[in-house]
Every structure is written in C-alpha cells, then in structure tokens.
Enzyme design. Sequence first.
Site, PDB file in Angstrom:
ATOM      1  N   HIS A 170       0.811  -1.220   0.085  1.00 48.67           N
ATOM      2  CA  HIS A 170       0.003  -0.091   0.131  1.00 48.67           C
ATOM      3  C   HIS A 170       0.885   1.323   0.018  1.00 48.67           C
ATOM      4  CE1 HIS A 170      -2.974  -2.980   1.900  1.00 48.67           C
ATOM      5  NE2 HIS A 170      -3.464  -2.666   0.773  1.00 48.67           N
ATOM      6  N   CYS A 230       5.972  -3.414  41.750  1.00 51.14           N
ATOM      7  CA  CYS A 230       4.870  -2.349  41.467  1.00 51.14           C
ATOM      8  C   CYS A 230       5.543  -0.953  41.196  1.00 51.14           C
ATOM      9  CB  CYS A 230       4.128  -2.170  42.648  1.00 51.14           C
ATOM     10  SG  CYS A 230       5.042  -1.630  44.217  1.00 51.14           S
ATOM     11  N   CYS A 236     -22.771  23.887  60.127  1.00 48.66           N
ATOM     12  CA  CYS A 236     -23.814  24.698  60.360  1.00 48.66           C
ATOM     13  C   CYS A 236     -25.176  24.141  59.783  1.00 48.66           C
ATOM     14  CB  CYS A 236     -23.622  26.046  59.808  1.00 48.66           C
ATOM     15  SG  CYS A 236     -24.810  27.292  59.638  1.00 48.66           S
ATOM     16  N   CYS A 253     -25.820  26.719  56.184  1.00 48.11           N
ATOM     17  CA  CYS A 253     -24.586  26.667  55.125  1.00 48.11           C
ATOM     18  C   CYS A 253     -23.860  25.436  55.060  1.00 48.11           C
ATOM     19  CB  CYS A 253     -23.806  27.757  55.178  1.00 48.11           C
ATOM     20  SG  CYS A 253     -22.774  28.061  56.510  1.00 48.11           S
ATOM     21  N   CYS A 312     -19.906  29.290  75.403  1.00 49.51           N
ATOM     22  CA  CYS A 312     -20.991  28.409  75.747  1.00 49.51           C
ATOM     23  C   CYS A 312     -21.490  27.517  74.752  1.00 49.51           C
ATOM     24  CB  CYS A 312     -22.171  29.406  76.332  1.00 49.51           C
ATOM     25  SG  CYS A 312     -22.879  30.324  74.925  1.00 49.51           S
ATOM     26  N   CYS A 315     -25.641  19.328  69.970  1.00 54.23           N
ATOM     27  CA  CYS A 315     -26.560  18.327  69.004  1.00 54.23           C
ATOM     28  C   CYS A 315     -26.367  18.938  67.464  1.00 54.23           C
ATOM     29  CB  CYS A 315     -28.066  18.496  69.390  1.00 54.23           C
ATOM     30  SG  CYS A 315     -28.895  19.939  69.223  1.00 54.23           S
TER      31      CYS A 315
END
Length: 538
Positions: A147, A253, A290, A293, A303, A318
Amino acid sequence: MDSDDEFYYDDNECCDDDDEVMEGDDDDDECQAEEEDDCASPERPLEFSAFQKESLSVAQQQDLSMVMGIFNIKQHHARALLIHYRWNIDRLNDHLDRKGQDRMLMEAGVVVVPSAGSKRPSRKKVTCMVCFEDFYPRAISAMDCGHSFCNDCWTGYFVAALDSGNKQIRCMEVKCPAMCDEDVVQRLLGRRDPAAAERFRDFLLQSYVDDNSAVKWCPSVPHCGRAIRLAKADAEPLCEVECPCGVSFCFRCAATAHSPCPCAMWERWEAKGQGEAENVKWLLVNAKNCPKCFKPIVKIDGCNLMTCKCGQHFCWLCGGATGVAHTWTSISGHSCNRFEQEEKKKVDDAKRQLLRYEHYYKRFHSHGDSCKAEREKLGPAVAERVSKLEEHTSSLIKDASWLSNAHRSLLGCRQVLARSYVFAYYMFDGEEKRTRPPERGSLSMAQRQDLFEDYQEQVEGNVEKLSKLLSETDFPTLPDEEIKQARQQAMNLVKTVEAHCGKMYGCIQDELLPLLVEPMSIVSYQPGGPSKANELLA
C-alpha cells in the site's frame, strides 16, 4: 541465645577442636547432615543491571537483532513479537520449539506480507488514495504490504498515531494489519517534524521498559535517567532493588521499597496519605456543621450557643438550629438531652479510627525521620570514622568494613521497622471481611498479633541500641582494646536485629498473610537491604 533472645559470637571461636570430634559415630554424622540440610542457606541474591538511556538503546537493539536473525524478519516485526513475549528471549525460544514460527507470528498479531513485486513507475504520476492528489513517485512511500500513499498523508497519519500514544503503527489502508516500517516512519517524520521523530524514538525505547517484565525505570524524583534490568525473569518477580542513584524500589509495583508491607497495602497507605479521608474523620470528631450553610465549625471556648458567619445560631451539643436567646447553661426553647444512639456510635467509631490511624502514622513517620537523620547526619560521620580507622597500624582494627556494614544494617532495619507499622495498620484493623478465621487448633488472630508485635518490639529496641552505639561512640579515639570491644558489640547488635527482622518477616509470611481473603505476598527478608544494581555503560 540468652534470655533476652540476643545473639553473641566471638571471632576467635572455632569448631576445629579434634578432641571434640567423635570418630566412628555414623549416626551423629547423619544427624548433623540432616540439620545442615534443614538449615538451608539463603537464596542467592538476584542480579540487576542499571542502564542509562544510551545503554538501554544498545541493549534493546541487541535483542532486536537476535530475533531478526532467528526468524529472518524485519526490525518492526521483531519488535512486535518481542513486545508480545514481554521481551523475554528465553520464553520466545521455548515457544519457537513448541509452536513454530508461523503460529508464533500469528498469535503476536504480526503479519508478514510478501512483497508486491511491482516496480514503481519512474515517470508517471501516482494518485494518493487519501488526498486524491497526483504525485511523482519520489513523493510516494510504500510499506511492506504494497500500500502506497503520499508522504504528506503518511506523515500526518504518523503524527496522529503518536498523539494517540501508539508505539506500534499499522498501515493506513483500511483493515490492513501490516506494521509500518520504522525506518520509513523515522525518515518521513524527520523531514517535516524532527521533534515528532525524536518522540517516536522515545516511544520505541519506552516500549522496551513498559512492555518488558525484566526492566523497570528507577522511580527517583528528579529522575536519574536509569532503567534497571533483572538478569533473568520468567515472570514479574517479587523483589526489591537499589539503583546506583541510591533509591530502592519494589520491582513488581515500581513504588519505593515497602517490605514487609505487601504492594496492595502500601498502595492504600500512599493513597490514604494523599487523600482527604483523614481530614474528614478529624472534622467529624472535632467539628459541627452549620445547619444552614453546612460549613464546618470548631469550638474553641465559650457556651454551647454557636453563631455561624452566615448568621445562623445552633447548639454545639446536637448541631440543631436555635434562636439567639440563651444563658450560659441553656438555650431558650431548645432541649437536646435525649440520647441519640446512632449519632453517638458514629462519632465514637470515627474517633476510634482516627486515634488508631494517629498511633500507626506517628510511629511510621518517627522511624522515617530517624532513618533520614541517620543517613544524612550519621552517615558522613561514620564514613569519617571508617577512614580514620583505616589509617590504624593494627590490621585487625584497620579493617573497618564492620562499621560501614553496621550503618547500612541500621538504615535497612529502620526502614523495615517503619513499614511494619503500615502492615500492622491494615492487618489488625478488625474488619472481618478482610480475613478468614484461623484453622482449628492453630493460633488465634490475637495470639498471632501478639507474636508479631513481640518481634516488632525486639526489632525496635535493638535498632535504637545500634543507633545509640554508632551515634555516641567515637571509635577512632578509643584505645585498641576498647575498639575491639565496641566492634564486637556492634557486630552482635547487627546479628541480633537482623535475626529479629527475619523472624518478623517469617511471622508475616507464615502466620498472618495466609489469613487474608485477598491473596498477598511480600519480598523475602534481605539482610543489609535490597540488592544493588550494577552500573553498565554504553
């Protein structure tokens, strides 16, 4: 061996006392022979060679020329055949005897097309079947398959193939499997794009390493330019080697040397150190999000009413949203005294995992830092002491190789000790899905862990003793007798720490790795560190 399981020997001891040899006792001789057979000598270390880029090209050409001569084929066909057989000449010769040449070429995808035999017209123009332009024969190139296309189309095709990362380029004709002649590729690329021609040469050289089970690039950063070749490798061997540049790495490896930690565990450890998983666990334990956000917030003091930058108020205990009215002990309209079992368990598990990781991480890096200091600071000091001892008049003291060997052993055992904590982190993580129960009548997992940690503790204690001896003792300034005593002490410590390292490796191989569901293996223990590769020049 004494009660502390330490080994001692004396250079003056010998076993040639004729009075202790009993003649005519064949049974004793047979028993002694059996004991010698049981105490087999260590495996012969593997032989490695280090090549620079120029030397590597010569080694590659030698293999290509050999295969070209055996099969009577062109270089690009020989390269395709060698890539199929991972550049293993011994395996290739074995398959030639059993399969024959035609079958081997077919399995490797090598199509040797007979020459078309037609001569290219010398004056008439030829049409390129890609761009459909007419060209004089000098602007047309043909491959082995017959070719032919114009040089510009061939060159563009070669550049596109290189951009795709192809190391072997096949004919441009549709469905033609023939390989393109490397000389034609080099010639056409060199005319229009010398940089692409250089890239093609690099690709061919790279294939000698990437597709070769017996050759690996040194992973040094910045790269030293060397490749390491194993003398003989029927398959990808599990071993470690030290490049002449000083970097030791796993030959399987290609990561930095990590025994006694299996490749899979080391890969997880490296990914863990580079990832964000531990940051997430720390935030889970020490921060609250939060509720508006969702940004993480860490409480320093004050506190339990927290105020985010977005303006949202929430309870630190919590994490629930609240109003702003509060006192030091309570928040108006909010109560979180009910125990939530799942949330508590989630935080406790994360805290336990974090503390566990911190335990092994600290010890791994502590020994790593000690090894670095012993190499960079203690190493030059040891070299200076060796040179001073070699100037001594006594022949026994003048031979200071024991001091260099002790320092090398210290570095090797220190690295083994550091990496043993990586193995322990994954082996004893308590996840049942990773291990299978021990066989009935054998040691339990807890007993095997105790055995491993006992050996680890012995290695750690003796490594520190050896480090203290080499760091604090100025051997050349001592009297001759004290030099001999210090020499004996250093050699005893080397013997002891290497013996315990070998026991720890044996415990891992025989007691712990067989319990893993995922099959893993480690490199056999090599006293003094990995085998060194010999530098070969072009």
